[in-house]
Design an enzyme around this catalytic site. Sequence first.
Site, mmCIF file in Angstrom:
data_model
loop_
_atom_site.group_PDB
_atom_site.id
_atom_site.type_symbol
_atom_site.label_atom_id
_atom_site.label_comp_id
_atom_site.label_asym_id
_atom_site.label_seq_id
_atom_site.Cartn_x
_atom_site.Cartn_y
_atom_site.Cartn_z
ATOM 1 N N CYS A 1 0.992 -1.202 0.027
ATOM 2 C CA CYS A 1 -0.009 0.051 0.062
ATOM 3 C C CYS A 1 0.752 1.302 0.030
ATOM 4 O O CYS A 1 0.407 2.281 -0.233
ATOM 5 C CB CYS A 1 -1.021 -0.050 1.034
ATOM 6 S SG CYS A 1 -2.090 -1.470 1.092
ATOM 7 N N HIS B 1 -3.145 6.990 3.060
ATOM 8 C CA HIS B 1 -3.535 5.888 2.515
ATOM 9 C C HIS B 1 -5.070 5.232 3.003
ATOM 10 O O HIS B 1 -5.323 5.483 4.200
ATOM 11 C CB HIS B 1 -2.603 4.919 2.920
ATOM 12 C CG HIS B 1 -2.974 3.497 2.433
ATOM 13 N ND1 HIS B 1 -3.861 3.048 1.218
ATOM 14 C CD2 HIS B 1 -3.022 2.050 3.364
ATOM 15 C CE1 HIS B 1 -3.902 1.858 1.376
ATOM 16 N NE2 HIS B 1 -3.614 1.157 2.393
ATOM 17 N N ASN C 1 -10.017 -0.231 0.772
ATOM 18 C CA ASN C 1 -8.600 0.053 0.659
ATOM 19 C C ASN C 1 -8.131 -0.572 -0.710
ATOM 20 O O ASN C 1 -8.254 -1.541 -1.159
ATOM 21 C CB ASN C 1 -8.095 -1.062 1.730
ATOM 22 C CG ASN C 1 -6.509 -0.931 1.565
ATOM 23 O OD1 ASN C 1 -5.928 -0.654 0.815
ATOM 24 N ND2 ASN C 1 -5.725 -1.274 2.945
HETATM 25 N N1 ACO Z 1 -17.649 -8.781 10.491
HETATM 26 C C1 ACO Z 1 -17.899 -8.950 11.821
HETATM 27 N N2 ACO Z 1 -17.139 -9.129 12.610
HETATM 28 C C2 ACO Z 1 -15.658 -9.392 12.518
HETATM 29 C C3 ACO Z 1 -15.461 -9.019 11.022
HETATM 30 C C4 ACO Z 1 -16.349 -8.617 10.174
HETATM 31 N N3 ACO Z 1 -16.102 -8.428 8.674
HETATM 32 N N4 ACO Z 1 -14.105 -9.123 11.074
HETATM 33 C C5 ACO Z 1 -13.640 -9.433 12.261
HETATM 34 N N5 ACO Z 1 -14.693 -9.605 13.002
HETATM 35 C C6 ACO Z 1 -14.521 -10.000 14.382
HETATM 36 C C7 ACO Z 1 -13.253 -10.488 14.899
HETATM 37 O O1 ACO Z 1 -13.671 -11.922 14.553
HETATM 38 C C8 ACO Z 1 -13.131 -10.210 16.211
HETATM 39 O O2 ACO Z 1 -14.142 -11.141 16.981
HETATM 40 P P1 ACO Z 1 -13.574 -11.948 18.304
HETATM 41 O O3 ACO Z 1 -13.162 -10.775 19.143
HETATM 42 O O4 ACO Z 1 -14.724 -12.629 18.610
HETATM 43 O O5 ACO Z 1 -12.354 -12.576 18.037
HETATM 44 C C9 ACO Z 1 -13.629 -8.986 16.347
HETATM 45 O O6 ACO Z 1 -14.450 -8.803 15.085
HETATM 46 C C10 ACO Z 1 -12.490 -8.009 16.318
HETATM 47 O O7 ACO Z 1 -13.138 -6.673 16.831
HETATM 48 P P2 ACO Z 1 -12.197 -5.439 17.046
HETATM 49 O O8 ACO Z 1 -11.084 -5.794 17.830
HETATM 50 O O9 ACO Z 1 -13.129 -4.554 17.556
HETATM 51 O O10 ACO Z 1 -11.951 -5.007 15.561
HETATM 52 P P3 ACO Z 1 -11.080 -3.830 15.546
HETATM 53 O O11 ACO Z 1 -11.375 -2.585 15.976
HETATM 54 O O12 ACO Z 1 -9.283 -4.359 15.550
HETATM 55 O O13 ACO Z 1 -11.036 -3.664 13.817
HETATM 56 C C11 ACO Z 1 -9.685 -3.894 11.557
HETATM 57 C C12 ACO Z 1 -10.494 -4.478 12.901
HETATM 58 C C13 ACO Z 1 -10.952 -3.285 10.837
HETATM 59 C C14 ACO Z 1 -9.146 -5.113 10.777
HETATM 60 C C15 ACO Z 1 -8.672 -3.093 12.153
HETATM 61 O O14 ACO Z 1 -7.807 -3.927 12.981
HETATM 62 C C16 ACO Z 1 -8.072 -2.511 11.158
HETATM 63 O O15 ACO Z 1 -8.415 -1.641 10.452
HETATM 64 N N6 ACO Z 1 -6.597 -2.933 11.104
HETATM 65 C C17 ACO Z 1 -5.709 -2.439 10.172
HETATM 66 C C18 ACO Z 1 -5.980 -3.152 8.888
HETATM 67 C C19 ACO Z 1 -5.271 -2.681 7.758
HETATM 68 O O16 ACO Z 1 -5.198 -1.249 7.678
HETATM 69 N N7 ACO Z 1 -5.042 -3.247 6.576
HETATM 70 C C20 ACO Z 1 -4.538 -2.767 5.510
HETATM 71 C C21 ACO Z 1 -3.063 -2.676 5.384
HETATM 72 S S1 ACO Z 1 -2.612 -1.902 3.809
HETATM 73 C C22 ACO Z 1 -1.808 -3.235 2.854
HETATM 74 O O17 ACO Z 1 -0.568 -3.142 2.847
HETATM 75 C C23 ACO Z 1 -2.968 -3.999 2.284
#
Ligand code: ACO
Length: 311
Positions: free
Chosen positions: A112, A236, A266
């Site tokens: 990214c 980003h 993204n």
């Molecule tokens: N729908 C419903 N529930 C979900 C989903 C979904 N799509 N995805 C995950 N969950 C659940 C998980 O299973 C987990 O459940 P558990 O606690 O029972 O195990 C829970 O939701 C996790 O919830 P949170 O901890 O509140 O989630 P968080 O606030 O951390 O948000 C997210 C998750 C959006 C992925 C966040 O961590 C994030 O944005 N991280 C950065 C990701 C990113 O930027 N990636 C791209 C990088 S760039 C590149 O190079 C591609």
Amino acid sequence: MKAGILGTGHYAPEKVLTNFDMEKIVDTSDEWIRTRTGIEERRIASDNEDTSDLAYKAALNALNEAELSAEDLDLILVATVTPDQAFPTVSCILQDRLGASKAAAMDISAACAGFMYGVITAKQFIETGAYKHVLIIGADKLSKITDWTDRNTCVLFGDGAGAAVMGPVSEDKGILSFELGSDGSGGKHLAQENEHIIMNGREVFKFAVRQMPESSVNVVEKAGYAKEDVDYLIPHQANIRIMEAARQRLGIDPEKLAVNVNKYGNTSAASIPIALSEGVKEGKIKDNDLVVLVGFGGGLTWGAVALKWGK
Ligand code: ACO
């Protein structure tokens, strides 16, 4: 000699996949996706549309805005982690398709942050006088490496391409400062394993929410400006909460933050140049504005520039 941006372009595939569509694919909800990420919908390329097709359309758009032809290009850089194939590269496919008869061409792999690596590479060639016009494209078709059964990742990504033509600009315009970095020790948190993306969302979040604000402040200070002087911040587009952290650290108003993660999700290397191109076309970026572009990605990688808009 200063290097700046002469024209921008973007392209997003037609097919829209909303959060409500995602509810039918995995166990998720519009509410969860919107509140955790800011994403409402994303674009998905068709089966006969590959990364080079997305990149080509964004490139034509950028050349048009720069009022240059492909024959004016000295170098084509394509940032992508989803090339059509390992080789020939997407940049070579474009060199041929655009008819860029005198251009060198190479792909850049920095996930990214790839567009930032491209812009900063182009700056070196332009400022040494080695090359005059460089086309940089960020293009990814992440849908082809997305695990559509994994709700942790599949709701986050979309396909698209953004482009910029760079060249020499007047002394008071163009790129004022930059920062690039990498931390391979965090590579395991965001990777392509076998054919799919795997991610430790919480670890990537922690890294991004620290790095994007820090890099934004660093480039503004290196450029000799105060944080509040920033007219437009283009981070980003991975997650609205991470983007907001960067905006708040600079202490600038919400309307100075570029946001399109709601429409496209993204789009990896494409996200910053799509937002840049939209910002220009919508009149949000004006002559002499202090603009910050900042990205992070798998690798881990990051990069930022502060620039004065205009030629
Ligand atoms: N729908 C419903 N529930 C979900 C989903 C979904 N799509 N995805 C995950 N969950 C659940 C998980 O299973 C987990 O459940 P558990 O606690 O029972 O195990 C829970 O939701 C996790 O919830 P949170 O901890 O509140 O989630 P968080 O606030 O951390 O948000 C997210 C998750 C959006 C992925 C966040 O961590 C994030 O944005 N991280 C950065 C990701 C990113 O930027 N990636 C791209 C990088 S760039 C590149 O190079 C591609």
